[in-house]
Design a protein around this motif. Structure first.
Motif, PDB file in Angstrom:
ATOM      1  N   LYS A   5       1.920  13.381 -16.347  1.00 10.42           N
ATOM      2  CA  LYS A   5       2.290  12.075 -15.610  1.00 10.42           C
ATOM      3  C   LYS A   5       0.869  11.224 -15.859  1.00 10.42           C
ATOM      4  N   ASP A  99      -1.384   5.286 -15.359  1.00  9.17           N
ATOM      5  CA  ASP A  99      -0.175   5.555 -15.200  1.00  9.17           C
ATOM      6  C   ASP A  99       0.095   6.583 -14.865  1.00  9.17           C
ATOM      7  N   TYR A 100       0.909   6.378 -14.147  1.00  4.44           N
ATOM      8  CA  TYR A 100       1.992   7.683 -13.196  1.00  4.44           C
ATOM      9  C   TYR A 100       3.579   7.967 -13.941  1.00  4.44           C
ATOM     10  N   GLY A 101       3.906   6.783 -14.539  1.00  5.85           N
ATOM     11  CA  GLY A 101       5.382   7.131 -15.428  1.00  5.85           C
ATOM     12  C   GLY A 101       6.332   6.248 -14.865  1.00  5.85           C
ATOM     13  N   GLU A 102       7.777   6.463 -14.515  1.00  2.00           N
ATOM     14  CA  GLU A 102       8.815   5.847 -13.790  1.00  2.00           C
ATOM     15  C   GLU A 102       8.638   5.181 -12.886  1.00  2.00           C
ATOM     16  N   GLU A 103       9.407   4.118 -12.583  1.00  2.00           N
ATOM     17  CA  GLU A 103       9.632   2.940 -11.041  1.00  2.00           C
ATOM     18  C   GLU A 103       9.723   4.056 -10.098  1.00  2.00           C
ATOM     19  N   ASP A 172       5.408  -0.208  -7.465  1.00  2.00           N
ATOM     20  CA  ASP A 172       5.945   0.295  -8.051  1.00  2.00           C
ATOM     21  C   ASP A 172       6.183   1.760  -8.061  1.00  2.00           C
ATOM     22  N   THR A 174       4.722   2.559 -10.800  1.00  2.69           N
ATOM     23  CA  THR A 174       4.017   3.367 -12.007  1.00  2.69           C
ATOM     24  C   THR A 174       2.352   3.623 -12.308  1.00  2.69           C
TER      25      THR A 174
END
Length: 219
Positions: A5, A99-103, A172, A174
């Protein structure tokens, strides 16, 4: 932390406490050339033969931090008192972002990070701290490390280091920011808990300018 991720380092805002001096993470070779003579001239003669080893270890550590999305690294000197005896505590502070991915809900991000620590059998004090914006994952532990191979360093097989990690998700979900603190002064370490939580609570995730895309920016 799930490696699949983690991608680029998002821009963040954060308040750095007084008493910390930033160590640049850019041109490390040039940095070592500048600080080498200063360190050599500032230590007693019997310690000067250790300077190359110290600089080599410092270069390796800073390069590792830069490769792992560190945006800030600093060394701090603070006066502290234990049993009415005042002394100087030395500590190390780093700030990273990912950056950790989707909302999604930021609590789900922290839940996943807690599960990852449990799976790794991480030992320490863990808590979720509520703030007016997002929750913060607080983790504290003391770990023994192999003593440095430096002739003038007191003989010992290992040395204890007190560490704190505070992880802040964006609203969010993300992105995350991670504040990491460490000191070999294990008695003074707990005094920094409030400082690290205040730092974590000050984190913001400003949107980068459209033409900057997802590039990493220094603090």
């Amino acid at each position: 932390m799930p490696n699949d991720k983690l991608r680029s380092a998002p821009t963040i805002g954060i308040e750095i406490p007084h008493g910390y001096n930033e160590i640049p993470l850019g041109d490390l070779d040039a940095l070592m050339q500048r600080v080498g003579p200063v360190i050599t001239d500032s230590v007693p003669g019997q310690m000067r033969s250790d300077v190359p080893n110290v600089l080599g270890a410092l270069h390796f550590m800073l390069a590792t931090l830069a490769a792992n999305n560190a945006l800030y690294s600093g060394i701090g000197l603070h006066r502290t008192a234990e049993s009415d005896i005042e002394r100087i505590a030395v500590s190390w502070l780093t700030v990273s972002s990912f950056d950790y991915g989707e909302e999604r809900n930021p609590r789900l991000v922290l839940s996943e990070l807690i599960q990852t620590k449990a799976a790794a059998n991480s030992q320490g004090k863990l808590a979720v701290v509520e703030t007016p914006t997002v929750p913060i994952l607080y983790f504290e532990w003391t770990r023994k490390h192999v003593a440095p191979d430096i002739l003038s360093y007191p003989a010992a097989d290992s040395t204890e280091v007190f560490q704190i990690e505070a992880t802040v998700p964006s609203r969010d979900g993300t992105a995350i920011a991670v504040v990491e603190f460490s000191t070999a002064d294990t008695e003074a370490g707990p005094q920094y808990r409030g400082m690290i939580l205040d730092m974590a609570a000050s984190v913001t995730f400003p949107e980068p300018p459209p033409d900057m895309g997802s590039s990493s920016l220094a603090l």
